[in-house]
Design an enzyme around this catalytic site. Structure first.
Site, mmCIF file in Angstrom:
data_model
loop_
_atom_site.group_PDB
_atom_site.id
_atom_site.type_symbol
_atom_site.label_atom_id
_atom_site.label_comp_id
_atom_site.label_asym_id
_atom_site.label_seq_id
_atom_site.Cartn_x
_atom_site.Cartn_y
_atom_site.Cartn_z
ATOM 1 N N GLY A 24 0.877 -1.329 -0.148
ATOM 2 C CA GLY A 24 0.287 0.385 -0.581
ATOM 3 C C GLY A 24 1.194 1.163 0.117
ATOM 4 N N GLU A 25 0.127 2.372 -0.117
ATOM 5 C CA GLU A 25 0.762 3.727 -0.002
ATOM 6 C C GLU A 25 0.305 4.336 1.270
ATOM 7 O OE1 GLU A 25 -1.981 5.382 -4.154
ATOM 8 O OE2 GLU A 25 0.123 5.920 -3.498
ATOM 9 N N MET A 93 4.294 12.566 9.812
ATOM 10 C CA MET A 93 6.063 12.108 9.961
ATOM 11 C C MET A 93 6.902 13.125 9.083
ATOM 12 S SD MET A 93 5.561 11.133 13.514
ATOM 13 C CE MET A 93 8.142 10.284 13.136
ATOM 14 N N ASP A 136 9.034 -6.806 12.361
ATOM 15 C CA ASP A 136 9.489 -6.694 11.279
ATOM 16 C C ASP A 136 9.787 -5.167 11.258
ATOM 17 O OD1 ASP A 136 7.954 -5.728 8.425
ATOM 18 O OD2 ASP A 136 9.814 -6.746 8.544
ATOM 19 N N LYS A 138 12.962 -2.336 10.232
ATOM 20 C CA LYS A 138 13.553 -2.120 9.309
ATOM 21 C C LYS A 138 13.560 -0.754 9.186
ATOM 22 C CE LYS A 138 10.137 -3.528 6.246
ATOM 23 N NZ LYS A 138 10.071 -4.534 5.353
ATOM 24 N N ASN A 141 11.233 1.228 8.360
ATOM 25 C CA ASN A 141 9.479 1.200 9.952
ATOM 26 C C ASN A 141 9.608 2.085 10.472
ATOM 27 O OD1 ASN A 141 7.248 -0.231 8.011
ATOM 28 N ND2 ASN A 141 8.529 -2.456 8.997
ATOM 29 N N THR A 176 -4.644 -29.178 35.879
ATOM 30 C CA THR A 176 -3.696 -29.992 36.204
ATOM 31 C C THR A 176 -3.021 -30.129 35.346
ATOM 32 O OG1 THR A 176 -5.604 -31.709 35.554
ATOM 33 C CG2 THR A 176 -5.492 -31.110 38.092
HETATM 34 C C1 D1A Z 1 0.516 1.060 10.151
HETATM 35 C C2 D1A Z 1 1.810 1.080 8.900
HETATM 36 N N1 D1A Z 1 1.712 -0.197 8.245
HETATM 37 N N2 D1A Z 1 0.575 -1.323 7.951
HETATM 38 C C3 D1A Z 1 0.903 -2.310 7.520
HETATM 39 N N3 D1A Z 1 2.067 -2.272 6.335
HETATM 40 N N4 D1A Z 1 0.356 -3.587 7.107
HETATM 41 C C4 D1A Z 1 1.821 1.914 8.671
HETATM 42 C C5 D1A Z 1 3.173 2.133 7.191
HETATM 43 C C6 D1A Z 1 3.790 2.914 7.099
HETATM 44 C C7 D1A Z 1 3.170 4.326 7.413
HETATM 45 N N5 D1A Z 1 4.258 5.306 7.358
HETATM 46 C C8 D1A Z 1 4.085 6.833 7.421
HETATM 47 O O1 D1A Z 1 2.688 6.964 8.132
HETATM 48 C C9 D1A Z 1 4.947 7.568 6.376
HETATM 49 C C10 D1A Z 1 5.628 7.611 5.428
HETATM 50 C C11 D1A Z 1 6.353 9.061 5.088
HETATM 51 C C12 D1A Z 1 6.903 9.167 4.183
HETATM 52 C C13 D1A Z 1 7.244 10.798 4.092
HETATM 53 C C14 D1A Z 1 6.741 11.243 4.412
HETATM 54 C C15 D1A Z 1 5.486 11.010 5.629
HETATM 55 N N6 D1A Z 1 4.984 11.780 6.251
HETATM 56 O O2 D1A Z 1 4.166 11.799 6.893
HETATM 57 O O3 D1A Z 1 5.532 13.174 5.970
HETATM 58 C C16 D1A Z 1 5.791 9.618 5.407
HETATM 59 N N7 D1A Z 1 5.173 9.037 6.498
HETATM 60 C C17 D1A Z 1 2.606 4.997 8.409
HETATM 61 C C18 D1A Z 1 1.528 3.031 8.478
#
Ligand code: D1A
Length: 313
Positions: A24-25, A93, A136, A138, A141, A176
Site C-alpha cells: 500500500g501507499e 511524520m 519487522d 527495519k 518502518n 492439572t
Molecule cells: C500502519 C502501517 N503499515 N501497516 C501495514 N503495512 N500493514 C504504516 C506504514 C507506513 C507508514 N508510513 C507513514 O506514515 C509515512 C511514510 C512517510 C514518508 C514520507 C513522509 C511522511 N509523512 O508523514 O510526512 C511519511 N509518513 C504509516 C503506517
C-alpha cells in the site's frame, strides 16, 4: 487511483502520495474542519495471501494500532475500510522514513544514531511489556517527526506483529498438568518468535545507522544472506567504522548474537554503558515528553494554585 469511502471524503481532502510501502501507499491529507495535515496509509486487503489471513492479520494490526500509546510508536487518528481496502489516518511524520537518511552509503553521526536507537529501544520495550512483538523492524518502518537531525522517531507497520498468547499457555498450565502432553512444556510450545527477534533487528538497524551499510547483504562471492545471518557472520569494515566508539560497537556485537538466549535483551541494552549518556537521555526525554505548551505559558503567568479559586480549567 484510489477511491476513498464517502464518509472519509467528507472529513478529509486527500492530496499527494508521500511514501510507498510494500503493502500500500501513504498519502498526505487535510482534515477539512481543521486544515490539519495528516498521513493516510492505504492497505489493500488483496495484498495478503488468502482472504482468511488477510482479514485476521489486518484486524490484529488495527487492534494493535488502536491499543498502543507511546511517544515513539505511530498514533492512529482515524480508521476506515471498504471491502478491499483499509484507510488508516495517522499523525504526519514530516521527516519521512529513516531509510532515506541512511541509504546515502555513510552512517549517521554517532550521537544522532544513539538518540534514535534509544527511542527505538523505548518503543520496543513498551511493545514487549504489552505482549506485542514487532517482528519487522527495519529502516522503512522507523519514521522521523521532522527534518531536524535530533528529532522524535516513531516505529510503525505492525503487519508482521504478533500478540504473545502468553495467557493461553499460562491458562493451560494452571489446570492439572497430569494430562498435558510433554511438548506443551518443552520449547516446542514456544518455538518461533520470542521478543528476542526484535533485539536482533535493532542490532541490524543500529549497524546500518552507524556503518551506513548492512551487516548481512547479497554478494556473489559471499554465502547467501540467510547463511550469513544463521552464522552471525558480519564485518565492521575499518574505513566505515573508524570514528565509531568501542561502546557503540560493543552494543552492536551483543545484539547480533545468533543464540537468542545469549543475545542482549532490550532491558539490558537500555542499561548498556553506551546509553548512559545524560545529555542524550535529557534530549530524548524532552522529545518524547515535551513540556505541554499550556504548562510553559501558565508557568510564566503564575499557575492558579489548588486552594485558590481557579476557573478550574
Ligand atoms: C500502519 C502501517 N503499515 N501497516 C501495514 N503495512 N500493514 C504504516 C506504514 C507506513 C507508514 N508510513 C507513514 O506514515 C509515512 C511514510 C512517510 C514518508 C514520507 C513522509 C511522511 N509523512 O508523514 O510526512 C511519511 N509518513 C504509516 C503506517
Amino acid at each position: 487511483q484510489t477511491i476513498f469511502p464517502k464518509e472519509f471524503q467528507e472529513k478529509y481532502l486527500v492530496s499527494r502520495g508521500i511514501g510507498t510501502g510494500v503493502c500500500g501507499e501513504v498519502k498526505l491529507a487535510f482534515e477539512r474542519a481543521t486544515c490539519k495535515k495528516v498521513a493516510v496509509k492505504i492497505i489493500n486487503k488483496k495484498n495478503f495471501p488468502s482472504v482468511g489471513t488477510a482479514t485476521r492479520n489486518a484486524e490484529r494490526e488495527i487492534e494493535i494500532l488502536r491499543r498502543i500509546d507511546h511517544p515513539c510508536l505511530i498514533k492512529t487518528e482515524d480508521f476506515y475500510q471498504t471491502e478491499d481496502t483499509y484507510y488508516i489516518v495517522l499523525e504526519l511524520m514530516e521527516g519521512g522514513e529513516l531509510f532515506n537518511r541512511v541509504k546515502a552509503g555513510h552512517g549517521l553521526d554517532e550521537a544522532v544514531a544513539k538518540l534514535y536507537f534509544y527511542q527505538m529501544l523505548m518503543a520496543v520495550e513498551y511493545l514487549h511489556r504489552n505482549g506485542i512483538i514487532h517482528r519487522d523492524l527495519k529502516p522503512e518502518n522507523i519514521l522521523l517527526a521532522s527534518q531536524a537531525k535530533t528529532c522524535l522517531i516513531k516505529v510503525t507497520d505492525f503487519n508482521q506483529s504478533k500478540i504473545l498468547e502468553g495467557e493461553t499457555l499460562s491458562r493451560t498450565l494452571c489446570g492439572t498438568p497430569s494430562y498435558l502432553a510433554p511438548e506443551v512444556f518443552t520449547h516446542a510450545a514456544t518455538t518461533g518468535y520470542g521478543p528476542a527477534v526484535d533485539a536482533w533487528s535493532l542490532g541490524v538497524l543500529l549497524f546500518v545507522c552507524l556503518g551506513g551499510y548492512a551487516p548481512f547483504y547479497e554478494h556473489p562471492s559471499r554465502p547467501s544472506v540467510q547463511e550469513q545471518i544463521i552464522q552471525g557472520e558480519f564485518t565492521m569494515v575499518p574505513s566505515k567504522w573508524k570514528g565509531i566508539s568501542d561502546q557503540a560497537k560493543d552494543m552492536v556485537r551483543k545484539l547480533l548474537v545468533v543464540d537468542p538466549s545469549l543475545r542482549l535483551s532490550i532491558t539490558s541494552a537500555l542499561k548498556h554503558p553506551w546509553l548512559q549518556d545524560p545529555a542524550m537521555l535529557a534530549q530524548a526525554n524532552k522529545l518524547m515528553y515535551p513540556p505541554e505548551d499550556s504548562d510553559t505559558e501558565l508557568a510564566h503567568n503564575k499557575r492558579p494554585r489548588e486552594d485558590e479559586e481557579g476557573d478550574g480549567n
